[in-house]
Design an enzyme around this catalytic site. Structure first.
Site, PDB file in Angstrom:
ATOM      1  N   ASP A   1       0.949  -1.415  -0.036  1.00 29.38           N
ATOM      2  CA  ASP A   1       0.053  -0.164  -0.199  1.00 29.38           C
ATOM      3  C   ASP A   1       0.906   1.283  -0.038  1.00 29.38           C
ATOM      4  O   ASP A   1       2.085   1.216   0.404  1.00 29.38           O
ATOM      5  CB  ASP A   1      -0.928   0.201   1.135  1.00 29.38           C
TER       6      ASP A   1
ATOM      7  N   GLU B   1       0.313  -1.477   5.511  1.00 28.64           N
ATOM      8  CA  GLU B   1       1.207  -0.736   6.731  1.00 28.64           C
ATOM      9  C   GLU B   1       1.138   0.672   6.905  1.00 28.64           C
ATOM     10  O   GLU B   1       1.538   1.222   7.740  1.00 28.64           O
ATOM     11  CB  GLU B   1       2.677  -0.997   5.949  1.00 28.64           C
TER      12      GLU B   1
END
Length: 453
Positions: A98, A162
Site C-alpha cells: 500500500d 502498513e
C-alpha cells in the site's frame, strides 16, 4: 526453482544478477506504481491487484505463494525459499504494497503513471516502498534462472495496510498465521542502506537498527455547551486548544538508546570529533550542532515526541460545543513509554482525557551482531567509499508487528543515490521517484546479502 544441492554448489557466491534482472527491477517498480493501492485509512484500500501481480511472478520463479486476507481485497502474499542448511535460522524479507494518498495536481507527473524518464522512475511508492518490493522480486527470479539457493530459508512477505494500522497486514499475519514464519529470527525491510550525503567526500548508508514506538493519541475535551455570545469558562474548544498548545510546545528530555548512542559515536568519529559518547558528561545536543547534515539522521530520535495533527469541534459559529476532539502523533523511544504516559497526563490536565488511538512497540536491534556486520559488508562491497552507520527510525514499519514473533528487524532497502537527491523528503512527499541506477545497485546488494546471510 531449479535444484541446487550443497554438493554441486560452488564455494564462490553465485552471480545471478544479469541484464534481465536489471530490466525487471525497473519494469516491476513501474508496474507496481501503476497499480493504485492508495491507503486512505479506515479500511479504504485494495491491495489485491498488486498482491496478485507479485504472486504470479513468484509462482513463475518456482515458489508457492500463499495469498491471505483478513478483509476482502486487503491481500497479503507469503512465500518461502528453502535454504541449503536446514539447521539455520530463517530470514524474513518483507515489504508493504500500500501507499499513502497523492494529489495529481501537485505532481510534475501523474503519481500513478510509473513513468520512466531520464533514468528515473516516477510515482507514489517509488521509495515507499514498491522499489524494494520490486528489488526482492527481481532477485528471486534471477536466482530461479541461475539455480541459486540461499544458505538459510528466506520467507518473503508482501503486506497490506502498513500505511495505516497494519491490522489487515503484518498484524493479521503475525497474530493468525505465525506458522508461515516458523524459524524466522531476523528480518529486513524498508528505510535503510540508502545513500545519505553528509557533506563533501562523506557518503553514509544508515541501516535501521531501531524504531521509535507509535503512540497515536485521541484527546477529548469536555465542557458546557451554550450560546456563543455568553461567557463560558467551561468551553471544550478552549480546553482542547490549551492542551494542544502545551503538547506542541513541550520540550522533551534527552533519552539515548544504545542504537542512537552508537550512531552518534560513529558519526562523531567520521567527522573527526574526539567525543566519548559513553561518558555521563556527554552532551548530544552539542555534538548534533557540529554534525551538519548528518545530524538529521539522529536529531528526531534523541527524545520522545508528540505533534498535534487533527482538531475536530463544533458545528456552528454561534454554538459552543460540549465536546472537542484532537489527535496527536506521538512517538516513544525504547524505554520511554512510562515517561510518555506520565507527561501526557500532565500536559492534558484535568479537563481533557486522552487515550491511545493506535499504539505499537518501540524496537531495537543489535549493531554488534553478525547480521549487522553482513549488512554493512554487502553495502560497502558495492560502494567501498561509503560508510555504513546505524540509526533509529523516527517512525515505524511492519517490523513492529513481526517482532511479536520474536523477529529482530533491520531497515535495509539499499539504494545508491546521487548528490542532491533528498530521499527522506520523498517519503510521503510530492514527486516521489527513484533513479534506475539506484534500483540496479539495490538488486546487486540484496542478492549479495541474501546469499551470504
Amino acid at each position: 526453482m531449479a535444484d541446487m544441492t550443497p554438493e554441486n554448489m560452488s564455494t564462490e557466491r553465485a552471480q545471478p544478477i544479469d541484464m534481465v534482472a536489471l530490466d525487471e527491477v525497473v519494469s516491476f517498480t513501474s508496474d507496481l506504481i501503476r497499480i493504485d493501492t492508495t491507503n486512505r485509512g479506515n479500511g479504504d484500500c485494495e491491495e489485491r491487484p498488486a498482491a496478485e501481480y507479485v504472486a504470479e511472478r513468484l509462482a513463475a520463479a518456482g515458489l508457492e505463494p500463499t495469498l491471505l486476507e483478513r478483509t476482502p481485497g486487503r491481500t497479503n502474499v507469503v512465500a518461502r525459499i528453502p535454504g541449503t542448511d536446514p539447521t539455520a535460522d530463517a530470514l524474513l524479507v518483507h515489504g508493504h504494497l500500500d501507499v499513502v494518498p497523492a494529489e495529481p495536481a501537485d505532481w510534475s507527473v501523474h503519481p500513478f503513471s510509473g513513468e520512466v524518464r531520464d533514468g528515473v522512475v516516477w510515482g507514489r511508492g517509488a521509495v515507499d516502498m514498491k522499489n524494494m518490493d520490486a528489488m526482492v522480486l527481481a532477485v528471486v527470479r534471477a536466482w530461479a534462472r541461475a539455480g541459486v539457493r540461499p544458505r538459510r530459508d528466506i520467507v518473503i512477505a508482501y503486506t497490506a495496510d502498513e500505511e495505516a494500522s497494519a491490522i489487515d497486514g503484518s498484524g493479521f499475519l503475525a497474530d493468525h498465521h505465525p506458522e508461515l514464519f516458523e524459524g524466522c529470527t531476523e528480518g529486513i525491510s524498508e528505510s535503510g542502506a540508502f545513500t545519505f550525503h553528509a557533506g563533501p567526500g562523506m557518503t553514509l548508508y544508515p541501516v535501521g537498527a531501531g524504531e521509535r514506538g507509535t503512540a497515536w493519541l485521541k484527546l477529548t475535551a469536555h465542557g458546557r455547551a451554550g450560546h456563543g455570545s455568553k461567557v463560558n469558562r467551561a468551553n471544550a474548544v478552549s480546553r482542547l486548544a490549551a492542551a494542544v498548545a502545551r503538547i506542541g510546545h513541550h520540550e522533551w528530555p534527552l533519552r539515548l538508546t544504545p542504537t542512537v548512542r552508537a550512531a552518534l559515536g560513529e558519526l562523531a568519529a567520521l567527522h573527526g570529533f574526539d567525543v566519548d559518547v559513553e561518558s555521563e558528561h556527554f552532551d548530544p545536543d552539542a555534538l548534533l550542532a557540529k554534525l551538519g547534515p548528518a545530524a538529521d539522521l539522529v536529531a528526531s530520535t534523541v527524545r520522545n515526541s508528540a505533534n498535534p495533527t487533527v482538531l475536530e469541534a463544533g458545528y456552528k459559529v454561534n454554538v459552543i460545543p460540549g465536546q472537542a476532539v484532537g489527535f496527536v502523533d506521538g512517538r516513544m523511544l525504547p524505554g520511554g513509554e512510562d515517561e510518555f504516559s506520565t507527561t501526557m497526563d500532565e500536559l492534558t490536565g484535568p479537563d481533557v482525557d486522552w487515550e491511545f488511538h493506535h499504539r505499537e512497540v518501540a524496537l531495537q536491534a543489535p549493531v554488534d551482531s553478525p547480521t549487522y556486520a553482513k549488512l554493512r559488508a554487502a553495502v560497502e562491497r558495492f560502494d567501498p567509499a561509503g560508510h555504513v552507520v546505524p540509526y533509529c527510525m523516527s517512525g515505524g514499519t511492519d517490523a513492529k508487528q513481526f517482532s511479536r514473533l520474536g523477529i529482530t528487524g533491520y531497515g535495509f532497502s539499499p539504494l545508491k543515490l546521487p548528490v542532491g537527491f533528498d530521499y527522506q523528503a520523498l517519503f510521503h512527499g510530492v514527486d516521489e521517484r527513484v533513479p534506475v541506477d539506484a534500483l540496479h545497485f539495490g538488486v546487486r546488494v540484496l542478492d549479495h546479502y541474501l546469499q551470504t546471510a
